[in-house]
Design a protein around this motif. Structure first.
Motif, PDB file in Angstrom:
ATOM      1  N   LYS B 223      24.265   9.873  18.339  1.00 41.16           N
ATOM      2  CA  LYS B 223      24.972   9.818  16.966  1.00 41.16           C
ATOM      3  C   LYS B 223      25.374  11.049  16.228  1.00 41.16           C
ATOM      4  CE  LYS B 223      22.936   5.384  15.687  1.00 41.16           C
ATOM      5  NZ  LYS B 223      21.974   5.299  16.638  1.00 41.16           N
ATOM      6  N   LEU B 224      25.059  12.450  17.143  1.00 43.46           N
ATOM      7  CA  LEU B 224      25.412  13.566  16.809  1.00 43.46           C
ATOM      8  C   LEU B 224      26.815  13.856  16.339  1.00 43.46           C
ATOM      9  CD1 LEU B 224      23.806  16.335  16.303  1.00 43.46           C
ATOM     10  CD2 LEU B 224      24.656  17.043  18.719  1.00 43.46           C
ATOM     11  N   ALA B 225      27.558  13.536  16.954  1.00 45.83           N
ATOM     12  CA  ALA B 225      29.033  13.655  16.900  1.00 45.83           C
ATOM     13  C   ALA B 225      29.554  13.214  15.495  1.00 45.83           C
ATOM     14  CB  ALA B 225      29.953  13.037  17.958  1.00 45.83           C
ATOM     15  N   GLN B 226      28.986  11.824  15.143  1.00 49.73           N
ATOM     16  CA  GLN B 226      29.303  11.374  13.971  1.00 49.73           C
ATOM     17  C   GLN B 226      28.739  12.324  12.770  1.00 49.73           C
ATOM     18  OE1 GLN B 226      28.348   9.726  16.556  1.00 49.73           O
ATOM     19  NE2 GLN B 226      28.981   7.455  16.326  1.00 49.73           N
ATOM     20  N   LYS B 227      27.458  12.866  12.899  1.00 49.45           N
ATOM     21  CA  LYS B 227      27.095  13.606  11.699  1.00 49.45           C
ATOM     22  C   LYS B 227      27.864  14.987  11.911  1.00 49.45           C
ATOM     23  CE  LYS B 227      22.656  11.489  12.145  1.00 49.45           C
ATOM     24  NZ  LYS B 227      21.336  11.352  13.196  1.00 49.45           N
ATOM     25  N   TYR B 228      28.231  15.456  13.063  1.00 50.24           N
ATOM     26  CA  TYR B 228      29.151  16.751  12.954  1.00 50.24           C
ATOM     27  C   TYR B 228      30.439  16.549  12.203  1.00 50.24           C
ATOM     28  CZ  TYR B 228      26.091  19.458  16.121  1.00 50.24           C
ATOM     29  OH  TYR B 228      24.695  20.045  16.403  1.00 50.24           O
ATOM     30  N   ASN B 229      30.969  15.385  12.512  1.00 48.27           N
ATOM     31  CA  ASN B 229      32.284  15.028  12.192  1.00 48.27           C
ATOM     32  C   ASN B 229      32.057  14.748  10.551  1.00 48.27           C
ATOM     33  OD1 ASN B 229      34.834  13.897  12.428  1.00 48.27           O
ATOM     34  ND2 ASN B 229      34.154  11.889  11.599  1.00 48.27           N
ATOM     35  N   ARG B 230      30.930  14.249  10.155  1.00 48.12           N
ATOM     36  CA  ARG B 230      30.809  13.905   8.604  1.00 48.12           C
ATOM     37  C   ARG B 230      31.084  15.389   7.798  1.00 48.12           C
ATOM     38  NH1 ARG B 230      32.104  11.373   4.386  1.00 48.12           N
ATOM     39  NH2 ARG B 230      30.533  11.475   2.682  1.00 48.12           N
ATOM     40  N   PHE B 231      30.056  16.242   8.421  1.00 42.94           N
ATOM     41  CA  PHE B 231      29.673  17.549   7.869  1.00 42.94           C
ATOM     42  C   PHE B 231      31.192  18.276   7.669  1.00 42.94           C
ATOM     43  CE2 PHE B 231      29.385  21.978   7.961  1.00 42.94           C
ATOM     44  CZ  PHE B 231      28.308  22.549   7.104  1.00 42.94           C
ATOM     45  N   ALA B 232      31.915  18.294   8.793  1.00 42.85           N
ATOM     46  CA  ALA B 232      33.021  19.248   8.966  1.00 42.85           C
ATOM     47  C   ALA B 232      34.129  18.693   8.045  1.00 42.85           C
ATOM     48  CB  ALA B 232      33.663  19.082  10.474  1.00 42.85           C
ATOM     49  N   THR B 233      34.273  17.268   7.884  1.00 41.56           N
ATOM     50  CA  THR B 233      35.439  16.641   7.041  1.00 41.56           C
ATOM     51  C   THR B 233      34.864  16.958   5.599  1.00 41.56           C
ATOM     52  OG1 THR B 233      34.542  14.488   7.509  1.00 41.56           O
ATOM     53  CG2 THR B 233      36.347  15.135   8.760  1.00 41.56           C
ATOM     54  N   LYS B 234      33.584  16.773   5.205  1.00 34.60           N
ATOM     55  CA  LYS B 234      33.125  17.063   3.821  1.00 34.60           C
ATOM     56  C   LYS B 234      33.242  18.324   3.558  1.00 34.60           C
ATOM     57  CE  LYS B 234      29.536  15.392   0.748  1.00 34.60           C
ATOM     58  NZ  LYS B 234      30.382  15.742  -0.197  1.00 34.60           N
ATOM     59  N   PHE B 235      32.933  19.238   4.519  1.00 38.93           N
ATOM     60  CA  PHE B 235      33.039  20.870   3.995  1.00 38.93           C
ATOM     61  C   PHE B 235      34.403  21.058   3.741  1.00 38.93           C
ATOM     62  CE2 PHE B 235      33.947  25.009   5.532  1.00 38.93           C
ATOM     63  CZ  PHE B 235      33.385  25.721   4.906  1.00 38.93           C
ATOM     64  N   ILE B 236      35.438  20.478   4.491  1.00 33.64           N
ATOM     65  CA  ILE B 236      37.108  20.830   4.245  1.00 33.64           C
ATOM     66  C   ILE B 236      37.312  20.290   3.072  1.00 33.64           C
ATOM     67  CG2 ILE B 236      39.256  20.506   5.074  1.00 33.64           C
ATOM     68  CD1 ILE B 236      38.216  20.546   7.916  1.00 33.64           C
ATOM     69  N   GLU B 237      36.918  18.888   2.681  1.00 29.83           N
ATOM     70  CA  GLU B 237      37.260  18.223   1.392  1.00 29.83           C
ATOM     71  C   GLU B 237      36.722  18.911   0.300  1.00 29.83           C
ATOM     72  OE1 GLU B 237      35.341  14.310   2.216  1.00 29.83           O
ATOM     73  OE2 GLU B 237      37.129  13.999   3.353  1.00 29.83           O
ATOM     74  N   ASP B 238      35.417  19.540   0.273  1.00 32.56           N
ATOM     75  CA  ASP B 238      34.668  20.241  -0.533  1.00 32.56           C
ATOM     76  C   ASP B 238      35.376  21.373  -1.235  1.00 32.56           C
ATOM     77  OD1 ASP B 238      33.076  17.948  -0.827  1.00 32.56           O
ATOM     78  OD2 ASP B 238      31.341  18.882  -0.108  1.00 32.56           O
ATOM     79  N   ASN B 239      36.093  22.122  -0.185  1.00 34.11           N
ATOM     80  CA  ASN B 239      36.546  23.388  -0.188  1.00 34.11           C
ATOM     81  C   ASN B 239      38.009  23.604  -0.018  1.00 34.11           C
ATOM     82  OD1 ASN B 239      33.903  24.983  -0.441  1.00 34.11           O
ATOM     83  ND2 ASN B 239      33.590  23.720   1.273  1.00 34.11           N
ATOM     84  N   LYS B 240      38.706  22.607  -0.515  1.00 40.90           N
ATOM     85  CA  LYS B 240      40.073  22.538  -0.053  1.00 40.90           C
ATOM     86  C   LYS B 240      41.034  23.374  -1.032  1.00 40.90           C
ATOM     87  CE  LYS B 240      41.324  18.208  -2.709  1.00 40.90           C
ATOM     88  NZ  LYS B 240      41.002  18.698  -4.172  1.00 40.90           N
TER      89      LYS B 240
END
Lengths: 585, 585
Positions: B223-240
């Motif tokens: 389940k690691l990839a899903q978590k990394y994915n969640r972090f990465a996309t949220k990081f971009i969204e939060d800092n767009k």
């Protein structure tokens, strides 16, 4: 994009599409044109699109990207003549009788009984042209003009099978590629093979409806690409309104070096036009490959200019792997390194992946999905049935065809290979000339029954026969053939899939051996001017086969015969109408 | 297309372009976002765009094609930790003191005095995030939160340095990758290294403004990839809306296998989510790589969705070559096979091309030419000065920077490399840990001063020192390092260019050896809860470092500390304000 912009864009597209449909007169699927590019001795690894770091192949790459890359394409043979026999006929090369590389003065050629792709397509009125290296017989009767091709320009064999004209590029410090060979010959005159001076100098032939002329002898290799380019673009222009088949087997990137060099010790040589010399980072090989790329760019530009992209399927591949003993100038098999072999000669003439696994792609605007890829198993023998299918020609009856229709793989997203077992005939078995099944591809597996180095090494001492079990690789996971699943002696204990595959492979191998019929080339009596010592291509025996160039950029003097009209008449009489009829069925 | 259509199309484009410009609020060249993808142990040959026949990397390929492929990209080191030290600092790794692979309970880490890319970008107010494998120290003080990164999610070291949670994929016959290791541990309990149970189980860490929490231990690799994915996309969204730097060093495609396997004999292992297992033709490795591709596709889709493509430069590469002893699961160096070596261990940990020559590309819509290529020499050390330049941050003063600005190569058609000599530090020289210059790239030449196999073979017996002349290859013509121009003993007689290059190389090598300063890692006194046997990452020592997962898909409970607020205060006190100040200059 806002509402208005979207509306206008839609409107513009609608109008432009409509204009387009009106312009395209032919249904793209009704007897499409075929352009078949076939590079000589080019391994898998040397293109931009296959990952080479320094070669320059922008035109090839662009076509590959905008089409479907075919990552599991096997040549019909690991050597020149036999790979072309397989390509032209859709049959395993030993069936055709072509079981080795043909020389310059051989009396052999692809039997006239064999049906070539060109003969297939003639049945539905394609115009057929070939430009480049034929290498299925240099005798008049065996030349392309008598094997289904309306037009031919090219060297009828490999570019190292004779010397080019001694030229040099002004202002270029690089030596002319042919020069050292000439020097060598000057120092130590060597008798021509079989006493036939025809083999000394490379000829450039032109054929038109089976009338033949020797245009140049020796030819100027630094101007060859321009001539090929002129022929190819003119052929497309002249035939733009009707279906055509253009077969473009390049003489590039086979190494050049004349007849008499010693393999492994000669400086490695390539050729290219003066404009391209020393223009790439990849040395003389890179220059030659860049010239191939230039020619391909020109052909495609011509198709575009004439609006033929949607009516033309392009196939692009190579005849066999790189001639590795030629070092820098041999190119690279890339990832298909055959590391388990332990020797570097896993290219040309070997049935390691490096010898037979070719770079390939198909391009057909509107029919083949751009930026797509397939790793389904394909053989160059598949071209024959595929072109036949797409052109609507029934397959010839009464002959064994080994190729399979690959149209599904090209045109659909998930088309499947029809090769359950694809056998590779190589050169380390007992027959003479030593041709037999040396390997087979089955699903993800590649099984070797015999391994030996390709050109350039002691074959006998390094040949290994696998008599109990095959040497087995999963080449989908291990394309470099580094880690065998079965070493030939012991079945893989913990791998039931592989064990079952080995059983199936051994059964199929036994069946193949039991049923395969080796072909023989029926003797063809000497034609006009032929006979022992006179089978080579020679413009004039009284000048040791050296003549002035007759090249005419505009093909103004296009109808000519060898020698005289009388000679040509005798030649047709000699071939016989019956022979023609037989081949056309 | 007719006149009217053309006019309407132009009008539509004009309107849509205008709409676009209004939507893009930031000047693309004003502090662009950076996304830096760094795959683990991925060799050159395994991507679609570098020619692998069966892997499936459509998202990576599409980005590569639509950007500039960088075909001569060298890693800063052939091993994990040191390649990351070089990447983060722009300096040769021995200068930083990181001269080997850091373990799970080491007291060492990247010295806080070193300036990381993240610290550089913080100077001009970038928000900085890292997701994945840090591997520059697992002690609190050495974690990304204290090295310039605002946010971190990841395993702080390699995925084989501990066991994952025992899970299985329903309906999937493939074993869970961690299972056999667990069985092994059950059967034969092995004392944890240094008596620290922290090394038994892989932890997943989260950091936010240097507050740290262990989210899972052992973590679930499926389940690691899903978590990394969640972090990465949220990081971009939060800092767009503001400049950001997202560093994504994947844990994939390093092989997994726990602490206690025996190199070379264990079954080879990879990990991927259940959805992706057995979905590719390339085995477990292919599944893992497909998961990398999936994550990259998601990141790019997020950038597209938020309209950030033109404000974001993407760099993509790997840390070092494949761990070839892991056979099928190690991936492939492709054409960079180092054939002259005569052994297959020319990947990870060797300075043959296969160990250090990485697949790479840069993508920046509007700034970097699509479908372009450069074979100029680049090092991953160049990322630091290049990002600094593009973000408008002056380079730190008073330190030796080995990286060179590569912006010209990325942004211009014919940008030139600024590496006249690029030295490669490897592991077969006399120093302890045996680090020294083993090779150098100079123009088209690669010169080896010492060759030895990478991981998995007897280093000592196969190490060759070239004390007279270097072993020299022209890697532009011979990327497989098959045909040496100089064998180390005799100068190439007929090649004045190579002879002159060898002279220059020997002079530069002498200078490098005479002037290079090896760094030392200044000792960092034990922090709160640290000390001998207690340097590892452990969620709870009383449960042998095994805890329930605290993962929260929405990062609701984002502010937390290790242990308690008091603990966290002590930690900051321990680091000291002075230390922070020093690093920020």
């Amino acid at each position: 994009m806002n509402q208005l912009a979207r509306f206008l864009l839609l409107l513009a597209l609608l109008i432009s599409t409509k204009t387009r449909v009106v312009a395209a007169l032919r249904d793209p699927l009704d007897r499409p044109n075929f352009v078949l590019f076939f590079v000589d001795d080019l391994g898998y690894g040397d293109l931009g699109f296959t990952g080479h770091p320094t070669t320059s192949t922008p035109n090839i790459d662009r076509l590959a990207w905008n089409g479907k890359t075919l990552t599991t394409w096997y040549s019909g043979c690991a050597l020149c003549s036999c790979s072309r026999a397989a390509l032209m006929t859709g049959r395993q090369y030993p069936r055709t009788g072509i079981r080795q590389v043909l020389g310059t003065v051989d009396d052999l050629g692809l039997p006239l009984e064999e049906v070539t792709i060109a003969e297939q397509l003639k049945k539905v009125n394609y115009t057929t042209g070939i430009v480049g290296k034929w290498h299925l017989g240099q005798r008049l009767a065996y030349l392309p003009g008598n094997q289904g091709f309306d037009y031919y320009l090219g060297i009828p064999y490999s570019d190292d099978m004779g010397n080019g004209k001694q030229t040099s590029c002004p202002g270029n410090k690089a030596e002319d590629p042919t020069e050292p060979v000439q020097e060598h010959l000057k120092g130590k005159p060597i008798p021509p093979p079989d006493g036939d001076y025809a083999a000394w100098y490379l000829p450039l032939l032109y054929q038109e409806h089976n009338k033949t002329r020797i245009i140049e002898q020796p030819l100027d290799l630094t101007k060859l690409a321009q001539k090929y380019n002129r022929f190819a673009t003119k052929f497309i222009e002249d035939n733009k309104d009707e279906p055509f088949f253009l077969y473009f087997p390049f003489n590039h990137v086979h190494t050049t070096s004349g007849n008499n060099d010693k393999w492994d010790t000669m400086p490695n040589r390539q050729f290219a036009s003066c404009e391209l010399k020393n223009r790439t980072k990849r040395g003389a090989f890179g220059d030659a490959l860049a010239e191939v790329d230039w020619m391909i760019g020109n052909v495609y530009e011509t198709l575009q200019r004439l609006g033929l992209e949607e009516n033309t399927m392009i196939l692009w591949t190579s005849d066999n792997g790189p001639a590795t003993p030629r070092r820098f100038d041999a190119g690279s098999y890339g990832i298909f390194s055959g590391e388990y072999a332990g020797y570097p000669w896993t290219g040309k003439a070997s049935t390691w992946e490096g010898g037979i696994r070719m770079p390939a792609f198909a391009h057909w605007k509107g029919q083949i999905q751009p930026f797509s890829r397939s790793s389904q198993t394909i053989s160059s023998m598949d071209v024959f049935p595929t072109f036949s299918h797409l052109a609507g020609v029934p397959l010839p009856s009464g002959i064994v065809l080994d190729g399979r229709d690959m149209a599904d793989i090209l045109l659909q997203e998930n088309g499947q290979s029809r090769h359950d077992f694809l056998f590779f005939y190589g050169f380390c078995n007992g027959h003479w000339p030593r041709t037999g099944v040396t390997a087979v591809r089955h699903g993800p597996y590649k099984a070797h029954f015999c391994t030996s180095p390709g050109l350039g090494a002691g074959h006998e001492s390094m040949t290994v026969h696998y008599n109990k079990y095959p040497l087995l690789f999963n080449v989908e996971e291990d394309p470099s053939e580094t880690f065998p699943i079965c070493d030939g002696n012991t079945l893989p204990e913990n791998d039931p899939d592989a064990r079952a595959a080995i059983e199936r492979i051994l059964r199929a191998y036994a069946m193949e051996k039991a049923t395969f019929e080796y072909g023989k080339i029926p003797p063809l009596p000497p034609g006009p001017g032929e006979g022992k010592g006179h089978y080579g291509v020679c413009c004039n025996r009284s000048t040791n086969c050296s003549c002035e160039s007759l090249w005419d950029d505009n093909f103004q003097s296009r109808l000519f015969t060898v020698g005289s009209e009388e000679h040509h008449a005798r030649y047709h009489e000699y071939l016989g109408e019956e022979n023609h009829m037989k081949r056309a069925t």
